[in-house]
Motif scaffolding. Sequence first.
Motif, short mmCIF file in Angstrom:
data_model
loop_
_atom_site.label_atom_id
_atom_site.label_comp_id
_atom_site.label_asym_id
_atom_site.label_seq_id
_atom_site.Cartn_x
_atom_site.Cartn_y
_atom_site.Cartn_z
N SER A 86 0.93 -1.00 0.46
CA SER A 86 -0.05 -0.04 -0.26
C SER A 86 0.88 1.10 0.28
N ARG A 87 1.95 0.78 0.24
CA ARG A 87 2.62 2.16 0.53
C ARG A 87 4.15 1.77 -0.86
N VAL A 88 4.52 3.15 -1.83
CA VAL A 88 5.40 2.75 -2.46
C VAL A 88 7.03 4.28 -2.13
N PHE A 89 7.57 3.92 -2.09
CA PHE A 89 8.80 4.88 -2.01
C PHE A 89 9.69 5.07 -3.39
N ILE A 90 9.88 6.33 -4.04
CA ILE A 90 10.02 6.99 -5.04
C ILE A 90 11.72 7.72 -4.47
N HIS A 91 12.05 8.07 -5.49
CA HIS A 91 13.20 9.33 -5.39
C HIS A 91 13.07 10.36 -5.77
N LEU A 92 11.86 10.71 -6.23
CA LEU A 92 11.33 11.69 -5.80
C LEU A 92 10.68 12.66 -4.91
N GLY A 93 10.87 13.65 -3.92
CA GLY A 93 9.79 13.95 -3.31
C GLY A 93 9.75 15.86 -3.39
N ALA A 94 9.72 15.80 -1.63
CA ALA A 94 9.63 17.74 -1.62
C ALA A 94 10.67 18.04 -2.18
N ILE A 101 1.53 7.55 -1.87
CA ILE A 101 3.60 7.37 -2.90
C ILE A 101 4.46 8.58 -1.66
N ALA A 102 4.98 7.64 -1.34
CA ALA A 102 6.44 8.17 -0.21
C ALA A 102 7.90 9.15 -0.75
N GLY A 103 7.69 9.89 -0.86
CA GLY A 103 8.78 10.89 -1.83
C GLY A 103 11.12 10.56 -0.45
N ALA A 131 1.39 11.76 -3.65
CA ALA A 131 -0.03 11.38 -3.24
C ALA A 131 -0.49 10.14 -2.53
N HIS A 132 -1.70 10.54 -2.13
CA HIS A 132 -2.52 9.36 -0.97
C HIS A 132 -3.01 8.84 -1.80
N GLY A 133 -3.55 7.96 -2.16
CA GLY A 133 -4.55 6.44 -1.93
C GLY A 133 -4.15 7.01 -3.88
N ASP A 184 4.12 21.30 -4.50
CA ASP A 184 2.77 19.73 -3.68
C ASP A 184 3.02 19.09 -2.68
N ALA A 185 3.91 19.70 -2.10
CA ALA A 185 5.06 18.22 -0.22
C ALA A 185 4.38 19.75 0.14
N TYR A 186 4.42 21.08 0.39
CA TYR A 186 4.01 21.70 1.20
C TYR A 186 3.00 22.66 0.51
#
Length: 396
Positions: free
Chosen positions: A283-291, A326-328, A338-340, A297-299
């Motif tokens: 249910s959770r993926v970790f990727i290499h682009l986030g905030a 989708i966790a950064g 994103a969530h869900g 988008d993150a803030y």
Amino acid sequence: MISNSDISKVIAGVKGQINEQDTSLIVAHLPLLEERLQYLAKSFPSETLHAIAIKTNPHPQMLKHLVGLGYGLEAASIEEVNMAMAAGCAPSKIVFDSPVKTRSEIDCVSGLTDMLVNVNSIGELNRFPSEATCTIGIRVNPQVHTGAPEMFDVSRNESKFGVAISSKQEIINAALAHPVSALHMHSGSQMKDLEVQRGALEALKALADEINATSSGKIHTLDIGGGLPSEPLSDRTRMAEYGAIVHEVFADSQYKLVTEFGQWVHAEAGFALSRIEYVLDESRVFIHLGADFFMRDAYTKARPFALEVWNDTGEFVQGEKSSFDIAGPLCFAGDYLAHGAMLPATTAEGNWLSINGTGANTYALWSRHCSRTVPKCIAFDGVHSSIWSERTTINY
Ligand SMILES: Cc1ncc(COP(=O)(O)O)c(C=O)c1O
């Protein structure tokens, strides 16, 4: 929006040009960018100078590309003026809009003939030498509410940008007393109500007409800023609607018009790819682009990017969908893209996640938080993918 078949071509095309450290990639889609630029140009009166906002996507190759296509550049800082010059942009196609220009910055640009330099306050006019050959404009705050989100609404009464149009006589006196030949306004990003913006354009034109009536035509240029949200191209767009309004408002006038669009031009013409590093609890993926890449988008509020999953050779991962957050990669709890999000249930480590529509205010806002490396930037010309810049370590 960039088609899935083009995303697939890029993934297949870059395979030989990347290594395992390339956990994410930033891609510019040049044909779509050009299509959007042409659409913009076609929507406005033909002599309009479109100075594309550098802050939205300042990649040096992107600036060169825009200049090569004949567009101008809008600079929000002296650094961006230097970048515009380095990209080969003629001063007459550069607009300089910093609200905090120093005296030495003004000395630097005042001799750049025909560069449009917009002052943010009347007092700034006193800093220009009498022999300045740049075009000097006054930024006017139209004091309208176009429906832009609060953080990007620069036209409220208490805005830090420009001289309030309610101080009309002060603007007229300053324009008459100084070598001013342009007026500028930018009502805010993501304007919603174009009829309100029509009123702002009419007010700007009336102000220029009034100055010209007592000065035998001092004002020759009106810079009307940018500010439209991103949208797909179609027969009926807000850009076409806005262009029609501009045609109507300036139908009987000789003013040279300048625009400063950013996100409308860039957002849809770029996408990003990240390897999926971990899938946890299905249910959770970790990727290499986030905030770091999706700073706004993150803030603030995440844009609803289209997300797809691909295998290493650019084949679409299909099948039943399941909900994922989708966790950064950054070390704070809010770093989620994103969530869900609905992704294939079989999404796995090593797949690529494509994030479509990331051309604006992403690379431009790259954050140093956690000091992660800026990814490789790729340009796709419709057939080939080439490297615009290598991975770049942050240099403190
Ligand atoms: C003065 C000025 N012009 C142009 C822009 C570009 O705005 P947009 O990306 O909404 O078109 C901005 C955005 O901050 C701006 O401040």
